[in-house]
Every structure is written in structure tokens, then in C-alpha cells.
Design a protein around this motif. Structure first.
Motif, mmCIF file in Angstrom:
data_model
loop_
_atom_site.group_PDB
_atom_site.id
_atom_site.type_symbol
_atom_site.label_atom_id
_atom_site.label_comp_id
_atom_site.label_asym_id
_atom_site.label_seq_id
_atom_site.Cartn_x
_atom_site.Cartn_y
_atom_site.Cartn_z
ATOM 1 N N LEU A 41 14.663 10.936 32.030
ATOM 2 C CA LEU A 41 13.753 12.066 31.833
ATOM 3 C C LEU A 41 12.898 11.863 30.585
ATOM 4 O O LEU A 41 11.677 12.097 30.601
ATOM 5 N N VAL A 42 13.518 11.422 29.498
ATOM 6 C CA VAL A 42 12.768 11.188 28.259
ATOM 7 C C VAL A 42 11.740 10.073 28.451
ATOM 8 O O VAL A 42 10.602 10.159 27.976
ATOM 9 N N TYR A 43 12.128 9.031 29.162
ATOM 10 C CA TYR A 43 11.175 7.944 29.403
ATOM 11 C C TYR A 43 10.006 8.425 30.262
ATOM 12 O O TYR A 43 8.848 8.067 30.020
ATOM 13 N N ALA A 44 10.303 9.260 31.252
ATOM 14 C CA ALA A 44 9.236 9.793 32.099
ATOM 15 C C ALA A 44 8.286 10.681 31.296
ATOM 16 O O ALA A 44 7.073 10.714 31.547
ATOM 17 N N GLU A 45 8.826 11.410 30.306
ATOM 18 C CA GLU A 45 8.005 12.312 29.503
ATOM 19 C C GLU A 45 7.194 11.571 28.453
ATOM 20 O O GLU A 45 6.080 11.991 28.114
ATOM 21 N N THR A 46 7.734 10.479 27.908
ATOM 22 C CA THR A 46 7.108 9.832 26.751
ATOM 23 C C THR A 46 6.604 8.421 27.021
ATOM 24 O O THR A 46 5.722 7.944 26.302
ATOM 25 N N GLY A 47 7.206 7.722 27.988
ATOM 26 C CA GLY A 47 6.866 6.323 28.201
ATOM 27 C C GLY A 47 7.368 5.413 27.103
ATOM 28 O O GLY A 47 6.948 4.254 27.004
ATOM 29 N N SER A 48 8.286 5.909 26.262
ATOM 30 C CA SER A 48 8.767 5.143 25.117
ATOM 31 C C SER A 48 10.151 4.557 25.405
ATOM 32 O O SER A 48 11.116 5.313 25.569
#
Length: 431
Positions: A41-48
Motif C-alpha cells: 500500500l505504501v509503495y502504491a501511494e508513494t512509489g518509494s
């Protein structure tokens, strides 16, 4: 208990253990799904990638703070209430992460803050096991918990991947909330009420570590933080307890450092998952074999050679093995983690009964913190000399640490009492 010790059938005949076992399997599976889903979820939100990795590890970071300042709650409060509260906290956190639309920093902060209490919830469970299953049955129960932990992690990651594909990360988090709700119901209606073990205790001393149970129950005039600090100090200044804690922590710290280098060693390829899964499988096999087939006295004598075994396979990484051999070596090393089974009964005997929850919490917090430190240190070394040589260095450190702790790892010479010879596994009250 006979010299062969308990059997799986005898352990599972105790109803309270079945409840603890089932809820623990739900806990580990749910946590694996939660951290995987949060990372996605965090990767989907930030791409980081960095924030995604931080999200995956953030659940483990609070153990050092919770272990230092809050563990006395595990002994001051009724264990059933503590464990149920832990599951309900997970329900709320997962639902907020899934549906509240929180910014990424707030999501990570929520997991960090609520994670401060994770050592307390785990300590209450660990401290209850010797009450439910006394003597060698407790050691076998710990073995089963170890096997369950490894298997549930693998299953949680596999099932979590399937949930992510079908429902997305928010749906996977909602499913995790459901698993925690089921675990809360299992614990609430499956366990009898027990008061906090420090609630009515007077002053006591065990193994040289004196802890006033009544004072702990009153909060020692300074609440949970002051009591936790005082009891932690009492445990750590006791030479016997300190030796067993270090023997439990340090070999695993070295193994975690080696495992942290597996991904860069394989060039960031997906093959690293094969190696890490093999390590989890090796740990499960080791816990099962040593717990099931080694007699209690043999199990304690195996602690030193098995601790040395943790470091030895990593030495072969100097020869740059491929993914297949790397998986085999990781599995063999992880099988050595079963050395901790030979320390369990001595640890229970060494700590004051009314501080048992805090003692197990300190043990768990040290394991978590040590693994994070080991991964960080070997990570820095890997940046300087490369992943393969860093894994080799972690193996050398593991062997040297085990040999240096040989005094704590070797069983103490003691006469066998009549109660140990005749002890049988019996269901506890309410079981």
C-alpha cells in the motif's frame, strides 16, 4: 515427567494450550499479511522502495522501547485481558490503515505507536505457557510455537500474496482485521480468568534477582515505566539470567545479519525469496525434530553444538554458492535455532515467578532488537566489502559468539529430583 519428556498428544490434550496455539497461529499469519499489505500500500501511494521497505519493518521497531518501559504490565494485568486487548488493537489498526485514508507518515506512525505494546501482549502469552504446561511439556510447547511461527509466516506471506492479487492491499488489511477479531473471540471464550501474577505476590528472589511482587502490583509509586526499568535491571544484573538472555540473543543476531544480505547477494532477484523461505522451513524442521525426538537432558546438551551450527553454513558463502546451495545452507543454519529449546526450562527456573511475564518479554524484545541490529551492522559491512564476504563475516561472528557463551549454553550439573522423574502432564484448572 519421564526422561523422554512430554509428547505432542499430551500437550494438545490441554485445552488452554490448544487455545493459545490456535490464536498464536492466527496472530503470526495475520501479522505477516498486514506488514506485506502495508508495504504494498505504501509503495502504491508513494512509489518509494525505501518507504515500502520501512513499512515492512516498522512493526518490529517498537520492541526495544516497549521492552524497556512497558513490560511490567504483562505481570500486573490479567493475561487473558492483555492478549484480547492486543488482538482488538490489531483490529482497529488494520481497519484504520485500510479505510481511513491516512497519509503515509500517519500510517507508519500509527503502526509504530501501537507496536509499543506488542512486547506486552506477547509476554503475557509466553508467561502463561509454564502455568498451562509445567516442566518439560512447556519446552515441547515452545517447540510447537516455533514450528507454528515459521509455518504461519510462510503461509501468511503466501496467502497474503493471494489476497493482494484478489482484493488489493486494503482488502488484505481488512481480512487481517477479521483474523484478529477471531483470535480475540477464541482467547476470550477459550481461556479461564487468571489474575495478574504480581497482583498478590510478596517479595521474592530467584537466582539472585530480587523482585518485590506486591510493590510491582502497586506500581512502586511510579507506574509501569518505573517498575519495568527496575525489574529489567534486576534481571540483567543476575549473572545466570543475563547469561541465558545473551545466549538466546546473540547467535540469532548473527544469523539475522547473514539473512539480511541474501537479497543483495543474489542481486535483488526474486530468488532471494526461495532462500529465505528455505530458512523458515529449516527452522521449523529443527524445532520439530529437537523438540519431539530429543530427551530433555539431550536437548540441553545440544544447545552449544546447535548454536555453533547457526554460524557454520554461512562460511561457505565465501565460495559464492548459487541459489540452490544458498537455500540449503540457510536452511541448515536456521535449523540450529532449535538450540534455544535447551535453554527454556533453565530460563523459567531462573526468573522470579511474579516477574515471569516481564522476563519473557525482555527475552523477546532482545531477540527482535538484536536481529535489527545484526541486520544493520552486517548491512554496513556489506556496503564496504560486498554481500558474500559480509555473510561470511556474520558466520564467523556466529561461531565465535556461540563459543564465547559456552558457559551459558552448556547445561548445569544438577541432581534430578523425584518430582521431575514422576511428573506427568496434567490439564490446568479450567483446561
Amino acid at each position: 515427567m519421564t526422561e523422554r519428556g512430554a509428547t505432542f498428544g499430551q500437550v494438545f490434550a490441554v485445552r488452554e494450550f490448544r487455545v493459545l496455539f490456535g490464536s498464536f497461529a492466527l496472530l503470526i499469519s495475520g501479522d505477516s499479511i498486514k506488514m506485506l499489505a502495508l508495504s504494498v500500500l505504501v509503495y502504491a501511494e508513494t512509489g518509494s522502495p525505501g518507504l515500502s521497505a520501512a513499512a515492512y519493518m516498522v512493526g518490529w521497531l517498537p520492541y526495544i522501547l516497549g521492552g524497556m518501559f512497558l513490560l511490567s504490565l504483562a505481570d500486573r494485568l490479567p493475561p487473558r485481558a492483555v492478549m484480547v486487548a492486543g488482538e482488538l488493537v490489531r483490529v482497529v489498526v488494520c481497519l484504520l490503515l485500510a479505510f481511513a485514508g491516512l497519509p503515509v507518515p500517519v500510517m507508519l506512525g500509527l503502526v509504530l505507536v501501537t507496536g509499543l505494546f506488542a512486547p506486552v501482549f506477547g509476554a503475557a502469552r509466553s508467561a502463561l505457557l509454564p502455568d498451562v504446561l509445567p516442566g518439560d511439556a512447556f519446552v515441547l510447547a515452545r517447540s510447537l510455537m516455533g514450528v507454528t511461527s515459521a509455518g504461519a509466516q510462510i503461509a501468511g506471506l503466501a496467502v497474503g500474496g493471494a489476497f493482494l492479487a484478489v482484493t488489493g492491499p486494503r482488502g488484505a488489511l481488512a481480512i487481517t482485521a477479521g483474523l484478529s477479531a477471531v483470535a480475540a473471540l477464541v482467547l476470550r471464550y477459550g481461556l479461564p480468568y487468571r489474575p495478574g501474577r504480581g497482583a498478590a505476590a510478596g517479595s521474592t528472589a530467584a537466582g539472585g534477582a530480587a523482585v518485590g511482587g506486591a510493590e510491582a502490583a502497586r506500581g512502586a509509586g511510579g507506574g509501569a515505566v518505573r517498575v519495568t526499568l527496575r525489574v529489567n535491571r534486576s534481571l540483567l544484573v543476575d549473572r545466570r539470567v543475563r547469561g541465558l538472555l545473551l545466549a538466546s540473543w546473540l547467535p540469532s543476531t548473527c544469523m539475522a545479519g547473514a539473512e539480511a544480505m541474501v537479497v543483495p547477494y543474489l542481486g535483488g532477484q526474486g530468488q532471494a525469496g526461495v532462500v529465505l523461505a528455505a530458512a523458515a522451513g529449516g527452522m521449523a524442521v529443527g524445532e520439530f525434530v529437537v523438540g519431539r525426538f530429543a530427551a530433555p537432558a539431550v536437548r540441553e546438551r545440544l544447545s552449544l553444538p546447535l548454536a555453533v551450527l547457526i554460524g557454520l553454513p554461512w562460511l561457505a558463502f565465501l565460495a559464492a554458492p548459487g541459489v540452490a546451495w544458498a537455500a540449503v545452507l540457510a536452511a541448515v543454519s536456521a535449523a540450529g535455532v532449535s538450540y534455544q529449546l535447551g535453554l527454556q526450562r533453565r530460563f523459567v527456573d531462573s526468573v522470579p515467578e511474579e516477574a515471569r511475564g516481564q522476563a519473557f518479554g525482555l527475552l523477546s524484545a532482545g531477540l527482535m532488537t538484536g536481529q535489527a541490529i545484526g541486520a544493520a551492522l552486517i548491512g554496513v559491512l556489506g556496503e564496504a566489502i560486498g554481500p558474500g564476504p559480509a555473510i561470511f563475516a556474520a558466520g564467523i561472528a556466529g561461531v565465535l559468539v556461540a563459543l564465547a557463551l559456552s558457559g551459558a549454553l552448556r547445561p548445569e550439573a544438577r541432581p534430578v529430583s523425584a518430582s521431575e522423574v514422576t511428573e506427568v502432564v496434567r490439564p490446568s484448572r479450567g483446561g
